[in-house]
Structures are given as C-alpha cells and as structure tokens.
Design an enzyme around this catalytic site. Structure first.
Site, PDB file in Angstrom:
ATOM      1  N   GLU A   1      11.830  48.069  22.460  1.00  0.00           N
ATOM      2  CA  GLU A   1      10.684  48.758  21.871  1.00  0.00           C
ATOM      3  C   GLU A   1      10.711  50.216  22.314  1.00  0.00           C
ATOM      4  O   GLU A   1      10.741  50.507  23.515  1.00  0.00           O
ATOM      5  CB  GLU A   1       9.366  48.124  22.337  1.00  0.00           C
ATOM      6  CG  GLU A   1       9.065  46.780  21.696  1.00  0.00           C
ATOM      7  CD  GLU A   1       7.687  46.278  22.102  1.00  0.00           C
ATOM      8  OE1 GLU A   1       6.830  47.106  22.504  1.00  0.00           O
ATOM      9  OE2 GLU A   1       7.468  45.064  22.047  1.00  0.00           O
TER      10      GLU A   1
ATOM     11  N   ASP B   1      -2.948  50.194  25.618  1.00  0.00           N
ATOM     12  CA  ASP B   1      -2.108  50.389  26.795  1.00  0.00           C
ATOM     13  C   ASP B   1      -2.917  50.574  28.071  1.00  0.00           C
ATOM     14  O   ASP B   1      -3.937  51.266  28.088  1.00  0.00           O
ATOM     15  CB  ASP B   1      -1.200  51.613  26.602  1.00  0.00           C
ATOM     16  CG  ASP B   1      -0.211  51.405  25.471  1.00  0.00           C
ATOM     17  OD1 ASP B   1       0.293  50.275  25.354  1.00  0.00           O
ATOM     18  OD2 ASP B   1       0.043  52.347  24.713  1.00  0.00           O
TER      19      ASP B   1
END
Length: 269
Positions: free
Chosen positions: A49, A60
């Site tokens: 990724e 996140d």
C-alpha cells in the site's frame, strides 16, 4: 489480468497468506521510499500500500499522522506517490501496488485523469477510506474502465451493509480488525472471527485484515482467518525510529536492513 488478482491466485496455489505493508510515501524522503519498497519486496512483501500524505487523515492514528506531516513538509503530492511506483517498476519491482488516499485529492484532480495516470504507471488498486458504498458508483465505474480495483473497507460496525459491501468488491475486501483509527493494538474487536466469517461468505474475492496488527504472533492468528494481512503503523513506527539512518538522497543500509528485517519477520521468514 489485474496484478492483485494474479498475486492472490499465486499465493492461494502455494498455500500462503499475503503480507501487505503500508508505507507513507515521502517519509522520510521520496528516494528512501523507493529503496524501502524494493527492500520490502526482497524481504517477502506480496503487495504494498502506497500511502498518499494527507493533512486530515480521518482513519489514521498518531503514528501515520506524524509520517504524513513529515512528508507534507516536503510537499509530497499524489503524483509524486504515483511516480514512485513508476520508478520502482523501472528498478524491477513486480509487486502489485495499491494507492491509499482520501477522496479530496482524487476529486480535485479528476476521476478520469487520476485513474488514467494510475493505469499508465501500473498501479493496480486504490483504497479511499472516506468514500462510502452509497457514493462510490461513479468512481468504481471509471476505476474499472482503466483496470484499477476500487477496494472497499468493511468494519465490524458496518452491520447490514457488510454483505452488500463484500458482494460487490473487486481485488479484495479490506476488513477492519478494530474499532477506531489505525494503530498498534494488543487486543482486537471481540467478535472478529464471526465478522471475518460473515465477510468471507459474502465475498467473491479474497479478504484481507488490517488496523492494529503489529507482530508475527498477531499475523499468525489472522493467517488462519483471511487471505492477507496489512501492517501499517508498526512499519511506519519502525521507519520513524530509524530516521537517523536515512539521508536526503537515499537510505543507509542499516535503515533498510532494519525495515526489511521487520517485514521478513512478519512474513515468517
């Protein structure tokens, strides 16, 4: 055939589970990110990724937020991230690349332009965590027209939406193992096994689990339940702890070995 589909088919034939590291591109430098991709491939990564730095990364946790902040200080853009994939290919990388980005940069650039650019640079998939199923039809159609898989995230809290999300998935279904944002964890959602079983029954593609997985013991637990495991924050934290090993133009061997050794350990090598 899309490289993601090809890689999972190869892994299934060998009876292996995919190891999928996440990397914030541009942290600490573009040059270091390129070397890290190649090192992680040598260490056993099966897909990677490529994280696009973003100023408001809703999914996140603090470790990846800090890495985005460091990369944004260098003014890293989504096109810089795509160019790193191009450079990795020119250096011999065979891995399927998956772009991880939020929707705003994609929308600003334009759907046709971004997916055409991804196709030209051999990026096989994209994850957009803030694009819900109910609003993704146009993006999905354009992505598929360029041979790029729009990979959905499904969470334990998705409830009745789990089956709808999984049933229409391309590439793989990204199953969120924990409630909340990314970050290393000692414990996961209590009903994780049942959740993954529900996704497995509904999906016609591999299922991958991520969010919070940080060591070989946890990887081994999930290998029995899914087709791939994403490790993000633990890798980004390892890079953060090795920043003193990296220079402006490249990565010191010590830094690369530290990250490569960690990925190899996660893979079980």
């Amino acid at each position: 055939m899309n490289l993601i589909d090809k890689r999972f088919a190869e892994l299934k034939e060998r009876g292996e589970t995919a190891m999928i590291p996440f990397l914030t591109i541009g942290d600490p430098t573009i040059e270091a990110s390129l070397e890290l991709i190649l090192e992680m491939e040598r260490a056993g990564a099966d897909l990677i990724e490529l994280g696009v730095p973003y100023s408001d990364p809703l999914a996140d946790g603090p470790v990846i937020q800090r890495s985005s902040e460091r990369a944004l200080l260098r003014k890293i853009t989504i096109f810089d991230v795509i160019d790193v994939a191009r450079q990795a290919r020119s250096r011999g990388s065979k891995l399927p690349f998956i772009l991880f980005t939020y929707y705003n940069p994609v929308l600003q650039i334009g759907l046709e332009r971004i997916f055409k650019t991804m196709q030209e640079n051999e990026i096989s998939g994209i994850i957009i965590p803030d694009l819900p199923l109910e609003e993704d039809s146009e993006t999905r159609a354009i992505a598929e027209s360029y041979g790029v898989h729009l990979i959905p995230l499904v969470a334990p809290t998705s409830n009745e939406r789990v089956k709808r999300i999984a049933a229409g998935a391309r590439g793989f279904v990204y199953c969120v193992s924990s409630l909340g944002v990314t970050g290393e964890r000692a414990e996961f959602f209590g009903g994780i096994e049942d959740f993954l079983s529900t996704v497995r029954e509904a999906a016609n593609v591999p299922i991958v689990v991520g969010f919070g997985i940080s060591n070989r013991e946890q990887v081994e637990r999930f290998e029995k339940l899914c087709d791939g495991v994403v490790v993000g924050s633990a890798i980004v934290r390892t890079i953060e702890s090795a920043l003193h090993h990296f220079q402006e133009d490249a990565a010191h061997p010590e830094g690369l070995q530290q990250i490569g050794g960690f990925v190899g350990q996660l893979k079980g090598r």
